[in-house]
Motif scaffolding. Structure first.
Motif, PDB file in Angstrom:
ATOM      1  N   GLU A 169       0.866  -1.182   0.000  1.00  0.00           N
ATOM      2  CA  GLU A 169       0.000   0.000   0.000  1.00  0.00           C
ATOM      3  C   GLU A 169       0.896   1.222   0.000  1.00  0.00           C
ATOM      4  N   LYS A 170       1.199   1.719  -1.179  1.00  0.00           N
ATOM      5  CA  LYS A 170       2.194   2.784  -1.341  1.00  0.00           C
ATOM      6  C   LYS A 170       1.587   4.180  -1.490  1.00  0.00           C
ATOM      7  N   LEU A 171       0.260   4.260  -1.586  1.00  0.00           N
ATOM      8  CA  LEU A 171      -0.349   5.557  -1.877  1.00  0.00           C
ATOM      9  C   LEU A 171      -1.151   6.125  -0.712  1.00  0.00           C
ATOM     10  N   GLY A 172      -0.954   5.601   0.489  1.00  0.00           N
ATOM     11  CA  GLY A 172      -1.622   6.153   1.661  1.00  0.00           C
ATOM     12  C   GLY A 172      -2.929   5.473   1.997  1.00  0.00           C
ATOM     13  N   LYS A 173      -3.512   5.916   3.119  1.00  0.00           N
ATOM     14  CA  LYS A 173      -4.716   5.279   3.682  1.00  0.00           C
ATOM     15  C   LYS A 173      -5.927   5.314   2.763  1.00  0.00           C
ATOM     16  N   ALA A 174      -6.022   6.310   1.909  1.00  0.00           N
ATOM     17  CA  ALA A 174      -7.186   6.430   1.020  1.00  0.00           C
ATOM     18  C   ALA A 174      -7.086   5.518  -0.193  1.00  0.00           C
ATOM     19  N   SER A 175      -5.928   4.874  -0.377  1.00  0.00           N
ATOM     20  CA  SER A 175      -5.695   4.093  -1.590  1.00  0.00           C
ATOM     21  C   SER A 175      -5.346   2.642  -1.259  1.00  0.00           C
ATOM     22  N   THR A 176      -6.138   2.025  -0.400  1.00  0.00           N
ATOM     23  CA  THR A 176      -5.855   0.652   0.031  1.00  0.00           C
ATOM     24  C   THR A 176      -6.762  -0.371  -0.639  1.00  0.00           C
ATOM     25  N   GLU A 177      -7.770   0.099  -1.368  1.00  0.00           N
ATOM     26  CA  GLU A 177      -8.714  -0.802  -2.043  1.00  0.00           C
ATOM     27  C   GLU A 177      -8.820  -0.434  -3.516  1.00  0.00           C
ATOM     28  N   VAL A 178      -8.998  -1.442  -4.342  1.00  0.00           N
ATOM     29  CA  VAL A 178      -9.197  -1.230  -5.770  1.00  0.00           C
ATOM     30  C   VAL A 178     -10.541  -1.846  -6.164  1.00  0.00           C
ATOM     31  N   ILE A 179     -11.283  -1.113  -6.965  1.00  0.00           N
ATOM     32  CA  ILE A 179     -12.569  -1.593  -7.478  1.00  0.00           C
ATOM     33  C   ILE A 179     -12.319  -2.226  -8.845  1.00  0.00           C
ATOM     34  N   ILE A 180     -12.752  -3.470  -8.998  1.00  0.00           N
ATOM     35  CA  ILE A 180     -12.632  -4.174 -10.275  1.00  0.00           C
ATOM     36  C   ILE A 180     -14.016  -4.258 -10.905  1.00  0.00           C
ATOM     37  N   GLU A 181     -14.110  -3.850 -12.159  1.00  0.00           N
ATOM     38  CA  GLU A 181     -15.362  -3.931 -12.916  1.00  0.00           C
ATOM     39  C   GLU A 181     -15.165  -4.862 -14.099  1.00  0.00           C
ATOM     40  N   LEU A 182     -16.073  -5.814 -14.238  1.00  0.00           N
ATOM     41  CA  LEU A 182     -16.016  -6.773 -15.346  1.00  0.00           C
ATOM     42  C   LEU A 182     -17.228  -6.606 -16.237  1.00  0.00           C
ATOM     43  N   HIS A 183     -16.990  -6.571 -17.512  1.00  0.00           N
ATOM     44  CA  HIS A 183     -18.063  -6.523 -18.512  1.00  0.00           C
ATOM     45  C   HIS A 183     -17.778  -7.663 -19.465  1.00  0.00           C
ATOM     46  N   ILE A 184     -18.658  -8.658 -19.451  1.00  0.00           N
ATOM     47  CA  ILE A 184     -18.371  -9.901 -20.160  1.00  0.00           C
ATOM     48  C   ILE A 184     -19.506 -10.250 -21.096  1.00  0.00           C
ATOM     49  N   GLU A 185     -19.164 -10.440 -22.373  1.00  0.00           N
ATOM     50  CA  GLU A 185     -20.113 -10.945 -23.359  1.00  0.00           C
ATOM     51  C   GLU A 185     -19.556 -12.265 -23.865  1.00  0.00           C
TER      52      GLU A 185
END
Length: 189
Positions: A169-185
Motif C-alpha cells: 500500500e504505497k499511496l496512503g490510507k485512502a488508496s488501500t482498495e481497488v474496485i474491479i469492474e467486469l463486462h463480459i459478453e
C-alpha cells in the motif's frame, strides 16, 4: 423400433432438461473488458484496464446457480493511459508483473438473487496469493447475434483490499482498495 428409441431419448432429454451451454468470452471482438479504479492519494480516481485476458463460462438461464466461470488476466497488459505509470504499476512496488504475470479467477458458487442479479463467489489468484472473493453481478441480456451465433452478457463489480493479496500500500490510507469492474459478453460454443 427406431422411432420408439428416438422418442424415448427425446423424452429423457426433456425430463432431465438441457444442460448448460458453454460460452467463450468475446475478447477478440472487444465485447468484454476488465477495468479498475483506485483512489489516488484520496484526491481523485486513477482508472485503467487490463488489455489482455481470456475466459469461458457455462450458463443456463433456467439454472443460473449451476453456472461456472473462469477468467485469466495478463497483468503485464495493465493500461492506465500513461506509459510511465504503467511501468511503475507493473513493478515490484505494486503488481510485480514480471514474477506474477497472470491473475486467475475460478468460480466456486453462483447464486441467483432474482431480477437478473447474481452473487458470484470464487477464488482469485493475484500476486501469488489466492483468496475467495465475491462479485456482485448482473445479467445484461442474451439472444441471437447478427452473425448466426448466440450471446449472453454480464457485468460485475468487486472491491479488493491490496494487503489481502500482498500488494504494498504505497499511496496512503485512502488508496488501500481497488474496485474491479467486469463486462463480459460470451459467445455460445
Amino acid at each position: 423400433m427406431k422411432h420408439l428409441l428416438l422418442s424415448m431419448v427425446a423424452c429423457a432429454a426433456l425430463s432431465f432438461g438441457v444442460s448448460a451451454a458453454n460460452y467463450k468470452i468475446d475478447t477478440s471482438g472487444a465485447h468484454a473488458s476488465v477495468n479498475f479504479k483506485i483512489k489516488h492519494l484520496g484526491y481523485s480516481w486513477l482508472t485503467g484496464r487490463f488489455n489482455d485476458f481470456s475466459g469461458e463460462f457455462t450458463y443456463d438461464a433456467a439454472k443460473p446457480n449451476d453456472s461456472k466461470i473462469m477468467v485469466e488476466i495478463d497483468t503485464t497488459s495493465i493500461d492506465s493511459n500513461h506509459a510511465e505509470r504503467d511501468k511503475h504499476l507493473k513493478s515490484g512496488d505494486f503488481l510485480d508483473a514480471s514474477k506474477f504475470s497472470t491473475a486467475k479467477f475460478v468460480s466456486t458458487k453462483i447464486t441467483d438473487q432474482g431480477d437478473n442479479q447474481l452473487e458470484v463467489v470464487g477464488d482469485l489468484t493475484l500476486h501469488g496469493v489466492t483468496k475467495s472473493i465475491t462479485i456482485d453481478a448482473e445479467k445484461i441480456g442474451e439472444g441471437k447475434d447478427p452473425w448466426g451465433g448466440y450471446r449472453v452478457g454480464f457485468a460485475g463489480e468487486t472491491v479488493l483490499r491490496l494487503k489481502d493479496f500482498g500488494i504494498p500500500e504505497k499511496l496512503g490510507k485512502a488508496s488501500t482498495e481497488v474496485i474491479i469492474e467486469l463486462h463480459i459478453e460470451g459467445i455460445r460454443q
